[in-house]
Design a protein around this motif. Structure first.
Motif, PDB file in Angstrom:
ATOM      1  N   LYS A 198      35.631  41.880  19.944  1.00 28.59           N
ATOM      2  CA  LYS A 198      35.671  41.710  21.398  1.00 28.59           C
ATOM      3  C   LYS A 198      37.095  41.366  21.817  1.00 28.59           C
ATOM      4  N   LEU A 208      31.704  34.547  32.886  1.00 29.24           N
ATOM      5  CA  LEU A 208      32.939  33.940  32.391  1.00 29.24           C
ATOM      6  C   LEU A 208      33.926  33.757  33.546  1.00 29.24           C
ATOM      7  N   ASN A 209      34.089  34.810  34.310  1.00 31.16           N
ATOM      8  CA  ASN A 209      35.015  34.762  35.433  1.00 31.16           C
ATOM      9  C   ASN A 209      34.577  33.700  36.457  1.00 31.16           C
ATOM     10  N   LEU A 250      44.068  36.414  25.333  1.00 33.51           N
ATOM     11  CA  LEU A 250      43.199  37.295  26.113  1.00 33.51           C
ATOM     12  C   LEU A 250      43.292  38.745  25.652  1.00 33.51           C
ATOM     13  N   SER A 290      39.756  41.078  30.822  1.00 29.62           N
ATOM     14  CA  SER A 290      40.908  40.159  30.828  1.00 29.62           C
ATOM     15  C   SER A 290      41.801  40.316  32.043  1.00 29.62           C
ATOM     16  N   ALA A 324      30.818  38.918  31.320  1.00 36.35           N
ATOM     17  CA  ALA A 324      32.199  38.821  31.832  1.00 36.35           C
ATOM     18  C   ALA A 324      32.209  38.259  33.254  1.00 36.35           C
ATOM     19  N   TRP A 380      36.059  40.870  27.813  1.00 34.26           N
ATOM     20  CA  TRP A 380      36.265  39.713  28.719  1.00 34.26           C
ATOM     21  C   TRP A 380      36.638  40.138  30.134  1.00 34.26           C
ATOM     22  N   ARG A 423      40.029  42.597  25.317  1.00 36.52           N
ATOM     23  CA  ARG A 423      40.262  42.647  26.777  1.00 36.52           C
ATOM     24  C   ARG A 423      39.156  43.358  27.542  1.00 36.52           C
ATOM     25  N   SER A 458      40.293  36.189  21.212  1.00 36.05           N
ATOM     26  CA  SER A 458      39.917  37.604  21.138  1.00 36.05           C
ATOM     27  C   SER A 458      39.948  38.078  19.696  1.00 36.05           C
ATOM     28  N   LEU A 490      36.272  32.070  25.260  1.00 30.84           N
ATOM     29  CA  LEU A 490      35.837  33.398  25.708  1.00 30.84           C
ATOM     30  C   LEU A 490      34.514  33.731  25.035  1.00 30.84           C
TER      31      LEU A 490
END
Ligand code: GLC
Length: 425
Positions: free
Chosen positions: A203, A166-167, A230, A210, A163, A208, A205, A188, A128
């Motif tokens: 950092k 990342l996704n 997460l 989450s 984010a 990220w 949820r 996390s 992450l």
């Protein structure tokens, strides 16, 4: 919250019991721990030589899979990206990837192919944290933590954009390589994090996103198992004890949960050339047995070097574990805890009517098994199937303890195991 993994995936994961963790990235070239960029506060520029010289000319995931199989491992988890941000696959979303190094080829695909061909389950570790991405804000866990300009509010870094990135990368990983068994995110550190140090720039949820990540994972791969890093309670299929052995079955809110302990061979996850602090194979076997006796899995790590090889010391350790597993895997695979309580210095694992007594210590002549009088049909060492003689208490007596007679010479294996065949009932 989207549904969790189907029961069949969970059962399969628990039947595997033993897996290989692989930490491989640019830090393997630095060869002094995977947190080297953080520890030495290296800038991107100082870290660049590892990228420029990444040429894994001996990378042969088939050889890794063979080693894992011989060790009795049933699944493997590969670092697709670690905290340094370097991607081992040909992501469309960054140039900081293996295909732009001298190696020039995807490394994730061949890994999955080789391990799948060997019949092993596949897990993808994905960090992450990203110390290279320009939108990832510089916090106290970052290599540039002392750089006040980089930490100021107006750097233009935007965690929302990160984010999305990342996704998008997770989406790539879960759409390009077919069915994946495990998604292993790391990690996390929300404010007041797990180490109980006050952190005010952590950092979790929110950083990220989450919830969205979980949705992405579950919708693309409904059978996948998701780990617990997460920072999103209720989203995980299993918990991840890192570098310690839980005292008993792991409980969350008082209920037993699926768990996996992950361990290094020598304290470092990434290749660490000068680190000689290897755990002996015998200790690792005990850790595996201990995990299964508490209904857990063991994910044991190797850090291949920058040429793509698992070094000789690590390979030797895996082979030594494999020598034990060749004779004793029936006490590990598909096995779990027993309701019987093991005597001092021992562990039980059980698979149906087979109860396995693992002797961590070697007593003089007798080992006494409370509660097992009249319950055992036959007893033998797993190593050579030689009978272990039993002394049952007199039938009219009140005793419930079964006594086994052990030879003076301990069988020459990492952990001797007596297989007790139980009467039906
Ligand atoms: C930690 C470390 C990391 C390692 C991981 C494995 O969170 O940051 O280097 O990859 O644990 O569990």
């Amino acid at each position: 919250m989207p549904p969790r993994a189907p029961a069949a995936s969970v059962r399969r994961f628990q039947s595997w019991r033993f897996g290989l963790f692989v930490h491989w990235g640019l830090y393997s070239a630095a060869a002094r721990h995977e947190w080297v960029k953080y520890r030495e506060r290296l800038t991107d520029q100082q870290y660049q030589p590892y990228f420029d010289h990444f040429d894994a000319d001996l990378y042969d995931p088939g050889a890794w899979a063979e080693l894992a199989t011989q060790a009795g491992m049933r699944y493997a988890v590969l670092t697709t990206k670690h905290h340094e941000g370097f991607c081992l696959w040909d992501s469309d979303l960054t140039d900081y990837k293996v295909t732009r190094t001298p190696h020039g080829k995807d490394a994730v695909g061949p890994f999955i192919e080789a391990f799948r061909t060997a019949g092993l389950g596949i897990g993808l570790y994905h960090s992450l944290i990203d110390w290279h991405h320009p939108d990832f804000t510089v916090d106290s866990h970052h290599p540039q933590r002392d750089d006040t300009a980089a930490r100021s509010a107006d750097t233009g870094r935007d965690m929302g954009r990160y984010a999305d990135h990342l996704n998008g990368q997770v989406r790539e990983l879960l759409t390009r390589y077919g069915g994946i068994d495990i998604m292993w995110f790391d990690f996390s550190y929300p404010d007041h994090d797990i180490y109980e140090q006050p952190i005010s720039d952590g950092k979790g949820r929110a950083a990220w996103r989450s919830e969205r990540l979980v949705e992405t994972v579950r919708s693309l791969q409904p059978d996948i198992l998701l780990n617990d890093r997460l920072d999103l309670p209720g989203s995980a299929d299993f918990t991840t004890a890192e570098q310690y052995q839980p005292a008993g079955p792991v409980l969350v809110d008082g209920h037993p949960v699926v768990w996996e302990a992950c361990h290094t061979l020598n304290g470092s996850w990434g290749y660490d050339r000068d680190n000689l602090d290897d755990k002996p194979a015998e200790l690792l076997v005990r850790m595996l047995v201990d995990a299964v006796s508490k209904d857990g899995n063991l994910l044991l790590n190797v850090g291949p070097n920058a040429r793509g090889e698992i070094d000789q010391r690590a390979a030797r350790t895996l082979r030594e574990i494999g020598a034990w597993m060749r004779l004793h895997s029936s006490a590990i695979h598909d096995a779990g805890p027993s309701t019987y309580e093991a005597p001092d210095g021992c562990r039980y694992t059980q698979r149906g009517d087979r109860l396995y007594l693992h002797l961590f210590t070697w007593p003089m002549k007798h080992v006494r098994l409370p509660g097992l009088a009249g319950k055992v049909r036959y007893a033998r060492f797993l190593a050579d199937h030689s009978e272990v003689r039993r002394d049952e208490p007199p039938a009219d007596g009140a005793g419930s303890t079964l006594t086994l007679e052990l030879p003076v010479q301990r069988p020459d294996v990492a952990v001797p195991v007596v297989e007790l065949v139980l009467h039906d009932s």
